[in-house]
Write an enzyme that holds these catalytic residues in place. Sequence first.
Site, PDB file in Angstrom:
ATOM      1  N   LYS A  44      49.266  33.921  71.067  1.00  0.00           N
ATOM      2  CA  LYS A  44      50.540  34.650  71.191  1.00  0.00           C
ATOM      3  C   LYS A  44      51.124  34.947  69.807  1.00  0.00           C
ATOM      4  CE  LYS A  44      52.870  30.209  71.717  1.00  0.00           C
ATOM      5  NZ  LYS A  44      53.397  29.238  72.701  1.00  0.00           N
ATOM      6  N   TYR A 280      71.905  37.517  44.201  1.00  0.00           N
ATOM      7  CA  TYR A 280      73.157  37.710  44.948  1.00  0.00           C
ATOM      8  C   TYR A 280      73.994  36.439  44.990  1.00  0.00           C
ATOM      9  CZ  TYR A 280      71.163  42.072  46.762  1.00  0.00           C
ATOM     10  OH  TYR A 280      70.614  43.314  46.895  1.00  0.00           O
TER      11      TYR A 280
HETATM   12  C1  LIG Z   1      52.611  28.077  72.559  1.00  0.00           C
HETATM   13  C2  LIG Z   1      52.040  27.388  73.721  1.00  0.00           C
HETATM   14  C3  LIG Z   1      50.961  26.510  73.579  1.00  0.00           C
HETATM   15  C4  LIG Z   1      50.425  26.065  72.238  1.00  0.00           C
HETATM   16  O1  LIG Z   1      51.359  25.184  71.654  1.00  0.00           O
HETATM   17  P1  LIG Z   1      50.994  24.441  70.279  1.00  0.00           P
HETATM   18  O2  LIG Z   1      52.044  23.417  70.120  1.00  0.00           O
HETATM   19  O3  LIG Z   1      51.059  25.502  69.221  1.00  0.00           O
HETATM   20  O4  LIG Z   1      49.652  23.904  70.462  1.00  0.00           O
HETATM   21  C5  LIG Z   1      50.373  25.997  74.712  1.00  0.00           C
HETATM   22  N1  LIG Z   1      50.855  26.310  75.942  1.00  0.00           N
HETATM   23  C6  LIG Z   1      51.915  27.131  76.112  1.00  0.00           C
HETATM   24  C7  LIG Z   1      52.402  27.420  77.476  1.00  0.00           C
HETATM   25  C8  LIG Z   1      52.552  27.697  75.021  1.00  0.00           C
HETATM   26  O5  LIG Z   1      53.595  28.496  75.200  1.00  0.00           O
END
Ligand SMILES: *Cc1c(COP(=O)(O)O)cnc(C)c1O
Length: 388
Positions: A44, A280
Site C-alpha cells: 500500500k 524563515y
Molecule cells: C499496513 C498493514 C499491514 C502491514 O503492517 P506493518 O506493520 O507495516 O507490517 C498488515 N495488515 C494490514 C491490514 C495493514 O493495513
Amino acid sequence: MNERAAQGTAALRARAEIDLAAVRANVRTLRGLAPGAELMAVLKADGYGHGAVPCARAAVAAGATWLGTATPEEALALRATAGLPDDVRIMCWLWTPGGPWREAIDAGLDVSASGMWALDEVTRAARGADRPARVQLKADTGLGRGGCQPGEDWSALVAAARRAEAEGLLRVTGLWSHFACADEPGHPSITAQLTRFREMTAYAERQGVRPEVRHIANSPATLTLPGSHYDLVRPGVAMYGLSPSPELGTPADFGLRPVMTLSASLALVKHVPGGHGVGYGHRYTTPGATTLGLVPLGYADGIPRHASSSGPVLVDGKWRTVAGRIAMDQFVVDLGGDEPAPGTEAVLFGPGDRGEPTAEDWAQAAGTIGYEIVTRIGSRVPRVYTDA
Ligand SMILES: *Cc1c(COP(=O)(O)O)cnc(C)c1O
C-alpha cells in the site's frame, strides 16, 4: 520498467535509492521466520514510498505468493501493470460504498468485507460477473478500527456470506484480522485478540466456511509472535528493512536491511559571518563565522517540518544538523567552516553502514515513526532502483 540506472544520478537534485536486493533478502528472512505460512507483501501507499511495482516484483521473486494493498485502486493498478503471474493473489481491504467491486472481481482480486454493506455490494456486483467473487471476511478482534464486531454482527455476516456461496456468487477465501499492539510484546491485548480470532474463525468454520487462509500477523507479529502466523503473514514495514518499533530492536537485530537511501546534492556552500540568521523565522543564528550548506529538499518532498533544528544529515563524513526551519523545498545545515564543493552528496538516511543516519533517526527527530518517514517521501524525488 520505471527504473533509472544508478550511474549518473549525481546530477539529480535528490534521489531515493531503492535497493531491490535488500527487498528480496528481507522477504526471504521473513519467510524463514514464518516457515509454515505464506507471505503477503504489503505494498500500500506505493510500497511505503519505495515504489509498489518494482517492490512487488522483488517480493514475488523472493517467494511472496500474496500482495496486499489498502485501496482497490492500488490493487487494480498492480494487477494491470506489474506483469506478475496470474497465480499471485492480490488482496485489498479499504473499501467504501460504490467501490469498484465488479472490476475487482474481473481482475481476480481478493476483496475484504468488514460489514454487511460491503458483503451486499460485492454480492450484487458478482451477479453479472463471469466468476465468483473472492471475499475475505474481516473480524475486529480488538483493534477497534475496521472489521466486523464479534457476536450478532459476525454471525449475520457469516450467514450472508454462506448464502451467497451457496448461490455460487462468491467464495470466502479468507478470515482475517489485525493487531493493535503487536509491537509491544507482552501487551495483554495480544493474547486477547488471538483468543477472539480463534473463536471467530472457529465459529465461521462451524457454519461451513472453508477459508484458504486465516491471517492476523503484521510485521511485529511476524518477527516476534510465531503463534500468530496461521496460514499467512502480512509484513509491510519489515519488508522495507525497518523495525516496527525501536523498543522491539534494530533492523539488524532481525536480520533486516533498510531498503531506501535518501540523499541530495548540496545546492550551495557559502561563508557567512557570526550572528547571521538562517531561514524563515531566523530560528538558527550562526554562533560564529562559519559555512552553510543548502540541501535542496523540503517538506514538499516529505521532509518533516517537525525535524527543523534537529534532523541529521551526513555530509563529507560528518553528521550535521538541520539549521533552523525546514522550508517547502530546501533547508540549511551549518558546515562549521568546512567547504565541501557544491554538488557534494548530503545523505539524510540509509541503512547506516556508511555512517549515515537512519530513517529511525529522522523519526526520533520529528517525533514520529520510521513508517511515516519513508512513506511520505514525495513524488518529486526520483526513485532510483539498484540491484546489487
Ligand atoms: C499496513 C498493514 C499491514 C502491514 O503492517 P506493518 O506493520 O507495516 O507490517 C498488515 N495488515 C494490514 C491490514 C495493514 O493495513
